[in-house]
Design a protein around this motif. Structure first.
Motif, PDB file in Angstrom:
ATOM      1  N   ARG A  45       0.827  -1.223   0.000  1.00 55.29           N
ATOM      2  CA  ARG A  45       0.000   0.000   0.000  1.00 55.29           C
ATOM      3  C   ARG A  45       0.855   1.264   0.000  1.00 55.29           C
ATOM      4  O   ARG A  45       0.500   2.255  -0.608  1.00 55.29           O
ATOM      5  CB  ARG A  45      -0.909   0.021   1.224  1.00 55.29           C
ATOM      6  CG  ARG A  45      -2.105  -0.823   1.077  1.00 55.29           C
ATOM      7  CD  ARG A  45      -3.081  -0.535   2.208  1.00 55.29           C
ATOM      8  NE  ARG A  45      -4.085  -1.580   2.193  1.00 55.29           N
ATOM      9  CZ  ARG A  45      -4.629  -2.092   3.258  1.00 55.29           C
ATOM     10  NH1 ARG A  45      -4.291  -1.652   4.452  1.00 55.29           N
ATOM     11  NH2 ARG A  45      -5.533  -3.034   3.147  1.00 55.29           N
ATOM     12  N   ASP A  47       3.414   1.793  -1.541  1.00 54.94           N
ATOM     13  CA  ASP A  47       3.944   2.045  -2.884  1.00 54.94           C
ATOM     14  C   ASP A  47       2.937   2.722  -3.806  1.00 54.94           C
ATOM     15  O   ASP A  47       3.284   3.110  -4.919  1.00 54.94           O
ATOM     16  CB  ASP A  47       4.410   0.729  -3.522  1.00 54.94           C
ATOM     17  CG  ASP A  47       5.606   0.157  -2.787  1.00 54.94           C
ATOM     18  OD1 ASP A  47       6.594   0.892  -2.617  1.00 54.94           O
ATOM     19  OD2 ASP A  47       5.535  -1.011  -2.367  1.00 54.94           O
ATOM     20  N   TYR A  48       1.700   2.849  -3.359  1.00 57.26           N
ATOM     21  CA  TYR A  48       0.708   3.550  -4.168  1.00 57.26           C
ATOM     22  C   TYR A  48       0.970   5.047  -4.094  1.00 57.26           C
ATOM     23  O   TYR A  48       0.578   5.728  -3.151  1.00 57.26           O
ATOM     24  CB  TYR A  48      -0.717   3.243  -3.692  1.00 57.26           C
ATOM     25  CG  TYR A  48      -1.275   1.973  -4.269  1.00 57.26           C
ATOM     26  CD1 TYR A  48      -1.908   1.964  -5.498  1.00 57.26           C
ATOM     27  CD2 TYR A  48      -1.147   0.779  -3.580  1.00 57.26           C
ATOM     28  CE1 TYR A  48      -2.410   0.793  -6.036  1.00 57.26           C
ATOM     29  CE2 TYR A  48      -1.648  -0.400  -4.106  1.00 57.26           C
ATOM     30  CZ  TYR A  48      -2.286  -0.382  -5.336  1.00 57.26           C
ATOM     31  OH  TYR A  48      -2.766  -1.552  -5.866  1.00 57.26           O
ATOM     32  N   ARG A  49       1.660   5.536  -5.102  1.00 56.77           N
ATOM     33  CA  ARG A  49       1.923   6.972  -5.251  1.00 56.77           C
ATOM     34  C   ARG A  49       2.089   7.227  -6.738  1.00 56.77           C
ATOM     35  O   ARG A  49       2.112   6.309  -7.538  1.00 56.77           O
ATOM     36  CB  ARG A  49       3.129   7.397  -4.437  1.00 56.77           C
ATOM     37  CG  ARG A  49       4.413   6.685  -4.749  1.00 56.77           C
ATOM     38  CD  ARG A  49       5.532   7.175  -3.808  1.00 56.77           C
ATOM     39  NE  ARG A  49       6.747   6.453  -4.048  1.00 56.77           N
ATOM     40  CZ  ARG A  49       7.110   5.340  -3.431  1.00 56.77           C
ATOM     41  NH1 ARG A  49       6.322   4.820  -2.514  1.00 56.77           N
ATOM     42  NH2 ARG A  49       8.239   4.743  -3.723  1.00 56.77           N
ATOM     43  N   TRP A  52       0.201   5.271  -9.955  1.00 55.83           N
ATOM     44  CA  TRP A  52      -0.532   4.174  -9.320  1.00 55.83           C
ATOM     45  C   TRP A  52      -1.639   4.712  -8.428  1.00 55.83           C
ATOM     46  O   TRP A  52      -2.725   4.154  -8.390  1.00 55.83           O
ATOM     47  CB  TRP A  52       0.400   3.290  -8.502  1.00 55.83           C
ATOM     48  CG  TRP A  52       1.238   2.362  -9.321  1.00 55.83           C
ATOM     49  CD1 TRP A  52       1.312   2.281 -10.680  1.00 55.83           C
ATOM     50  CD2 TRP A  52       2.121   1.367  -8.821  1.00 55.83           C
ATOM     51  NE1 TRP A  52       2.199   1.298 -11.052  1.00 55.83           N
ATOM     52  CE2 TRP A  52       2.710   0.721  -9.930  1.00 55.83           C
ATOM     53  CE3 TRP A  52       2.480   0.970  -7.546  1.00 55.83           C
ATOM     54  CZ2 TRP A  52       3.637  -0.309  -9.797  1.00 55.83           C
ATOM     55  CZ3 TRP A  52       3.402  -0.057  -7.418  1.00 55.83           C
ATOM     56  CH2 TRP A  52       3.973  -0.690  -8.531  1.00 55.83           C
ATOM     57  N   LEU A  53      -1.387   5.792  -7.727  1.00 57.04           N
ATOM     58  CA  LEU A  53      -2.397   6.401  -6.871  1.00 57.04           C
ATOM     59  C   LEU A  53      -3.410   7.182  -7.720  1.00 57.04           C
ATOM     60  O   LEU A  53      -4.612   7.075  -7.526  1.00 57.04           O
ATOM     61  CB  LEU A  53      -1.735   7.311  -5.835  1.00 57.04           C
ATOM     62  CG  LEU A  53      -2.641   7.941  -4.797  1.00 57.04           C
ATOM     63  CD1 LEU A  53      -3.396   6.876  -4.004  1.00 57.04           C
ATOM     64  CD2 LEU A  53      -1.831   8.817  -3.849  1.00 57.04           C
ATOM     65  N   ARG A  54      -2.892   7.935  -8.682  1.00 61.08           N
ATOM     66  CA  ARG A  54      -3.736   8.774  -9.528  1.00 61.08           C
ATOM     67  C   ARG A  54      -4.756   7.948 -10.326  1.00 61.08           C
ATOM     68  O   ARG A  54      -5.891   8.371 -10.528  1.00 61.08           O
ATOM     69  CB  ARG A  54      -2.850   9.586 -10.470  1.00 61.08           C
ATOM     70  CG  ARG A  54      -3.556  10.682 -11.183  1.00 61.08           C
ATOM     71  CD  ARG A  54      -2.535  11.585 -11.873  1.00 61.08           C
ATOM     72  NE  ARG A  54      -3.061  11.902 -13.185  1.00 61.08           N
ATOM     73  CZ  ARG A  54      -2.368  11.954 -14.290  1.00 61.08           C
ATOM     74  NH1 ARG A  54      -1.085  11.716 -14.278  1.00 61.08           N
ATOM     75  NH2 ARG A  54      -2.939  12.262 -15.418  1.00 61.08           N
ATOM     76  N   LYS A  56      -5.768   4.760  -9.556  1.00 61.81           N
ATOM     77  CA  LYS A  56      -6.182   3.607  -8.742  1.00 61.81           C
ATOM     78  C   LYS A  56      -7.622   3.186  -9.021  1.00 61.81           C
ATOM     79  O   LYS A  56      -7.939   2.004  -9.028  1.00 61.81           O
ATOM     80  CB  LYS A  56      -5.992   3.905  -7.256  1.00 61.81           C
ATOM     81  CG  LYS A  56      -6.127   2.665  -6.379  1.00 61.81           C
ATOM     82  CD  LYS A  56      -5.702   2.982  -4.972  1.00 61.81           C
ATOM     83  CE  LYS A  56      -5.565   1.850  -4.062  1.00 61.81           C
ATOM     84  NZ  LYS A  56      -6.435   0.803  -3.968  1.00 61.81           N
ATOM     85  N   LYS A  57      -8.486   4.141  -9.304  1.00 59.17           N
ATOM     86  CA  LYS A  57      -9.884   3.809  -9.580  1.00 59.17           C
ATOM     87  C   LYS A  57     -10.000   2.998 -10.882  1.00 59.17           C
ATOM     88  O   LYS A  57     -10.735   2.025 -10.944  1.00 59.17           O
ATOM     89  CB  LYS A  57     -10.719   5.086  -9.677  1.00 59.17           C
ATOM     90  CG  LYS A  57     -12.187   4.839  -9.826  1.00 59.17           C
ATOM     91  CD  LYS A  57     -12.970   6.135  -9.795  1.00 59.17           C
ATOM     92  CE  LYS A  57     -14.453   5.866  -9.892  1.00 59.17           C
ATOM     93  NZ  LYS A  57     -15.225   7.105  -9.887  1.00 59.17           N
ATOM     94  N   GLN A 118       6.045   3.256 -10.639  1.00 58.50           N
ATOM     95  CA  GLN A 118       4.694   3.800 -10.506  1.00 58.50           C
ATOM     96  C   GLN A 118       4.222   4.520 -11.770  1.00 58.50           C
ATOM     97  O   GLN A 118       3.103   5.001 -11.826  1.00 58.50           O
ATOM     98  CB  GLN A 118       4.604   4.738  -9.300  1.00 58.50           C
ATOM     99  CG  GLN A 118       4.539   4.002  -7.995  1.00 58.50           C
ATOM    100  CD  GLN A 118       5.910   3.647  -7.430  1.00 58.50           C
ATOM    101  OE1 GLN A 118       6.939   3.930  -8.013  1.00 58.50           O
ATOM    102  NE2 GLN A 118       5.916   2.992  -6.279  1.00 58.50           N
TER     103      GLN A 118
END
Length: 183
Positions: A45, A47-49, A52-54, A56-57, A118
């Protein structure tokens, strides 16, 4: 300061006692699957940046997919993994041999300083025909570079987010091949 204490502090510092690790901010190495090679870690979790974060949906798990890559009827796995020192990352495929046994194949290896993992995602491809970058006319096809790829089983896209450079990874003639999908 006590003359006896100084050499003890020097020795202790050599073994890292009392000195924080240089990579203390890095998430710890996790290997929850028995087939993940020693020295390599699954993303966590933390590593979600970045992308990958942007995204994620749209892509909840950008670093792991499952599919039937080599056509033997066993469900295989593909992962983006980090080395335990977080200096390199790679794309690995684990071909399921049944009974909990897997054959490990490293498809790609990249240094973190050259490209952040990422910025890249894995996407499963079905058995369809794909026109490659040279087939689309981005450049002239090289001798061993096909204009079109017919994926017989599942393949996958090794793809940067919202930019060119996506590669199709597919099984053919007993091995994985890669070809650019776009420029």
């Amino acid at each position: 300061m006590n003359r006896t204490l100084i050499p003890l502090l020097v020795v202790a510092s050599l073994f890292g006692l009392g000195i924080p690790a240089a990579d203390a901010k890095a998430p710890r190495c996790e290997r929850t699957k028995i087939y993940i090679p020693i020295g390599w870690c699954e993303p966590t979790r933390a590593d979600y940046r970045g992308d990958w974060l942007r995204f994620k949906k749209e892509t909840p798990i950008p670093f792991h997919i499952s599919g039937y890559f080599n056509g033997d009827g066993q469900k295989d796995e593909a992962w983006i993994l980090f080395d335990e020192h977080r200096k390199n990352w790679g794309v690995f495929v684990f071909l399921n041999q049944g009974e909990g046994l897997f054959t490990t194949l490293q498809i790609d290896d990249t240094r973190f300083e050259d490209l952040s993992p990422q910025t890249t995602q894995l996407q499963l491809l079905d058995n369809t025909v794909h026109e490659t970058a040279c087939g689309k006319g981005y450049w002239e096809c090289a001798n061993n570079e096909p204009a079109k790829v017919k994926i017989k089983n599942n393949g996958f896209l090794l793809s940067p987010y919202e930019q060119g450079g996506a590669q199709i990874v597919y099984w053919e003639d007993g091995q994985f091949k890669k070809v650019f999908l776009n420029d």
